[in-house]
Design a protein around this motif. Sequence first.
Motif, PDB file in Angstrom:
ATOM      1  N   PRO A  77     -90.367 -16.052 -67.613  1.00  0.00           N
ATOM      2  CA  PRO A  77     -90.811 -17.439 -67.425  1.00  0.00           C
ATOM      3  C   PRO A  77     -90.647 -18.252 -68.691  1.00  0.00           C
ATOM      4  N   LEU A  78     -90.295 -19.485 -68.496  1.00  0.00           N
ATOM      5  CA  LEU A  78     -90.105 -20.389 -69.624  1.00  0.00           C
ATOM      6  C   LEU A  78     -91.461 -20.919 -70.055  1.00  0.00           C
ATOM      7  N   LEU A  79     -91.718 -20.864 -71.331  1.00  0.00           N
ATOM      8  CA  LEU A  79     -92.997 -21.313 -71.861  1.00  0.00           C
ATOM      9  C   LEU A  79     -92.703 -22.349 -72.943  1.00  0.00           C
ATOM     10  N   ALA A  80     -92.927 -23.599 -72.613  1.00  0.00           N
ATOM     11  CA  ALA A  80     -92.628 -24.692 -73.539  1.00  0.00           C
ATOM     12  C   ALA A  80     -93.830 -24.972 -74.420  1.00  0.00           C
ATOM     13  N   VAL A  81     -93.586 -25.165 -75.698  1.00  0.00           N
ATOM     14  CA  VAL A  81     -94.640 -25.429 -76.680  1.00  0.00           C
ATOM     15  C   VAL A  81     -94.268 -26.688 -77.441  1.00  0.00           C
ATOM     16  N   SER A  82     -95.153 -27.618 -77.460  1.00  0.00           N
ATOM     17  CA  SER A  82     -94.915 -28.833 -78.244  1.00  0.00           C
ATOM     18  C   SER A  82     -95.568 -28.657 -79.614  1.00  0.00           C
ATOM     19  N   THR A  83     -95.553 -29.718 -80.381  1.00  0.00           N
ATOM     20  CA  THR A  83     -96.002 -29.594 -81.769  1.00  0.00           C
ATOM     21  C   THR A  83     -97.511 -29.749 -81.935  1.00  0.00           C
ATOM     22  N   ALA A  99     -98.340 -13.914 -63.313  1.00  0.00           N
ATOM     23  CA  ALA A  99     -98.943 -12.612 -63.605  1.00  0.00           C
ATOM     24  C   ALA A  99     -99.427 -11.942 -62.331  1.00  0.00           C
ATOM     25  N   THR A 100     -99.857 -12.761 -61.371  1.00  0.00           N
ATOM     26  CA  THR A 100    -100.378 -12.210 -60.128  1.00  0.00           C
ATOM     27  C   THR A 100     -99.277 -11.813 -59.165  1.00  0.00           C
ATOM     28  N   PHE A 101     -98.285 -12.680 -59.011  1.00  0.00           N
ATOM     29  CA  PHE A 101     -97.319 -12.480 -57.927  1.00  0.00           C
ATOM     30  C   PHE A 101     -95.970 -11.899 -58.376  1.00  0.00           C
ATOM     31  N   PHE A 102     -95.800 -11.840 -59.697  1.00  0.00           N
ATOM     32  CA  PHE A 102     -94.521 -11.292 -60.177  1.00  0.00           C
ATOM     33  C   PHE A 102     -94.702 -10.220 -61.256  1.00  0.00           C
ATOM     34  N   PRO A 103     -95.590  -9.316 -61.035  1.00  0.00           N
ATOM     35  CA  PRO A 103     -95.787  -8.301 -62.081  1.00  0.00           C
ATOM     36  C   PRO A 103     -94.594  -7.354 -62.155  1.00  0.00           C
ATOM     37  N   LEU A 128     -97.988 -11.383 -70.676  1.00  0.00           N
ATOM     38  CA  LEU A 128     -97.508 -10.196 -71.384  1.00  0.00           C
ATOM     39  C   LEU A 128     -98.376  -8.988 -71.086  1.00  0.00           C
ATOM     40  N   LEU A 129     -99.662  -9.200 -71.102  1.00  0.00           N
ATOM     41  CA  LEU A 129    -100.561  -8.062 -70.951  1.00  0.00           C
ATOM     42  C   LEU A 129    -100.804  -7.715 -69.490  1.00  0.00           C
ATOM     43  N   ASN A 130    -100.870  -8.734 -68.659  1.00  0.00           N
ATOM     44  CA  ASN A 130    -101.249  -8.476 -67.271  1.00  0.00           C
ATOM     45  C   ASN A 130    -100.051  -8.144 -66.385  1.00  0.00           C
ATOM     46  N   ALA A 131     -98.915  -8.661 -66.724  1.00  0.00           N
ATOM     47  CA  ALA A 131     -97.773  -8.482 -65.819  1.00  0.00           C
ATOM     48  C   ALA A 131     -96.532  -7.918 -66.505  1.00  0.00           C
ATOM     49  N   ARG A 132     -96.668  -7.646 -67.793  1.00  0.00           N
ATOM     50  CA  ARG A 132     -95.516  -7.101 -68.542  1.00  0.00           C
ATOM     51  C   ARG A 132     -94.283  -8.006 -68.424  1.00  0.00           C
ATOM     52  N   LEU A 133     -94.587  -9.288 -68.442  1.00  0.00           N
ATOM     53  CA  LEU A 133     -93.499 -10.263 -68.404  1.00  0.00           C
ATOM     54  C   LEU A 133     -93.254 -10.787 -69.815  1.00  0.00           C
TER      55      LEU A 133
END
Lengths: 483, 253
Positions: free
Chosen positions: B145-151, B135-139, B167-172
Amino acid sequence: MNIQRFYAPTSREALAKARLAFGEGTLILSNRPTATGVEIVATAEDVLASVDPSAAATGAAASAARRQPAKTATPSTQALVEADADQLAMSTLSFQDYVRERMLRRRHEALKEQKAEPAPAISMATSQNFNDIIQAARAEMPAPAPVPVRVAPAVKPQPAPAMPVQAVSQGIMDELHAMSELIEEKFNTLTWLGQARQHPIQSNLMLKLIRAGFSPSLSRAILEKMPEQIGATEAMRWVMDVLERNIKTDAGAQPLHEEGGIYALIGATGVGKTTTAAKLAGQCVQQYGPGSVGLITLDTYRIGAHEQLRTYGRMLGVVAHLAHDQAALQDLLGLLANKKMILIDTTGIAPRDPRKRGMLEVLDLPNVNRLLVLNAGGHGDTLDDVVTSFRSGGTQQAILSKIDEAVKLGPALDAAIRHQLLLRGVTTGQKVPEDWEPADAAKLVRLSMRAPAKSAFDPKASDLNFFFTQAAHSQPAQGRIHA
Amino acid sequence: MLDDFHHQGAGLRSIMPATAPRVIAVTSHGDPSSELPLLWSLCASWTDLGYSVAVLDATSAESETNPGLKQLLEATYWQADAQAEQTSWVVHPAAQGFERLCNQNDDGKLPLQSLASLFHQHDVIVIFAPAAFFATFFPDSGIQPLLAVSTNEISVLTAYHALKQMLLNARLRPTIISIVSDLTRSASTLSMNKSLQDCAMTFLGHQLNTLTVHVPSADAGTSDDTKSLALRLLENAVPLYRTATVESLARSH
């Protein structure tokens, strides 16, 4: 028997001679022409009477009556005496006898005339030409002669055994029936071939087309419509024009890489689908950049299939994805939705492979176009089989591969014409992406009609008949196969 | 027999784009049980696919005994020294190095040219960092970015927090991956996914699309799911040219 032959130049003279010999009681037995005139065989009524006593009485009276006038020829007292005798005889002759005699005389004269009819002109008192009479007699004479000859042979076989004749007749009928069917089958072909022979230009063009690899049916269909009054050069040009017009290409439309879209390359094994996909990807990358192309392979069967496409992809800066099923394919198509062109490489499958149906069902997604890759050097029957088995709804788009390896392009073009394929391009070698060309109908036809080297598979003019001979349908007997 | 310069694809060299490593961002949100196996599987898949991989771990700090990005920037450490690894890819601790790089620029943005120069020989550069880092360096860079979620529930919460940050800070727009190590637990995975999607839609106004990936144990190698995911990430990865900037990443996407 006193039977004599009389020869004379004419029948009148011959009759006169006979009468001189036998008098009024002359009976004509036969007459026939000779080299010098006429021959008459005659006898007296006495002879006939001696042969037939029943005729003797009538003949005697008639001869007596005829004799009497003959004796009047004696002059003076003898004649007078005889005249008196005749008168006395007549005075004692009853009227009935008189009538009877007169009738006998007439009958005798009529009988004489009937004997003279075979040579009708002979007995005549006419002025007919004797030669005409002889000709008429000759014309009539042979008629009865052959009758006994004809009858004899006809009669003799009849008593022969009846059963073998019936069997022979049935066999002959069967053969005749089979021949009739064969003739009916070949009638049109032979008629056409006969016409072709009468038109040597057609015959030559037929030979040329078949040597180029075109099917006899297509060749015939083309040449049947060729104008009659046309020279050899114009005829050749006409045929090539017809072939060009019937080969559908995308010449008037955008090429594949400019048109974009989703294309699945399908076809039999070893036709060059993966290499063609790489060529198309190269074309698109060259014009629109690596981000414009998506590569997907469904080929999880062939060893190295994904690796091959991935290698090409890496060289192009394009990622080559792998999909195992329709869901994965659909997911990838969503991922690559922003691409200008998505190419889907598929497993090469034989036309009769049971897996073909499943593979084609995987491609049954909206906006997925199928590109049938055909080996341009393939045999005509093989190409027909492939096109038929991979046929999809609507216009079938196709790519001819390995044009450089094809000795004859005729079969491929023949299949393209008959199946109304839309040619989107041709590949002319192994190099990626250089060996790709847009489909040019004129160029393809020229390539197909170029004079090839002598081939053991080329027919001669005398072999053309075999191309129009229907294959035998009869199965050989088992014994013959083993033999 | 087939020389490297003479084969049927030699003609592609003329149209081959300039080689540049592709940058893939993997978010760390405090769930190592799901993040690390996934990262491992992805690196193995890329390696299997023939790609050279370098992982820049922004969650680990460099040290004298464990040199990383900082030493590479100082030229006191060579990548060749890092080749003696048991894996086919290299992992560099990069927390201090990224900080140094950002401090070099007045705008505080990450100078990607340095990364491109340092890692140009690799095909894939994986930046494994917290959500705040991206969010800081790639706005507005367009990276995903890949966001892995386990159970487990904690993983869902932390993942949601990371999602919100990016999503909110960097529109990623991160790619949410539901990790399934045991296929029998796919039902709970689906429910977790639904919860996350509902929250994102309700509170963030963002429609989430999640992917379910079966990640086997480390001994079992890679699965088809991870290979497909690896290719998918490559497809969305951004090429890192030597002239690249964060802004250019957005344009190239």
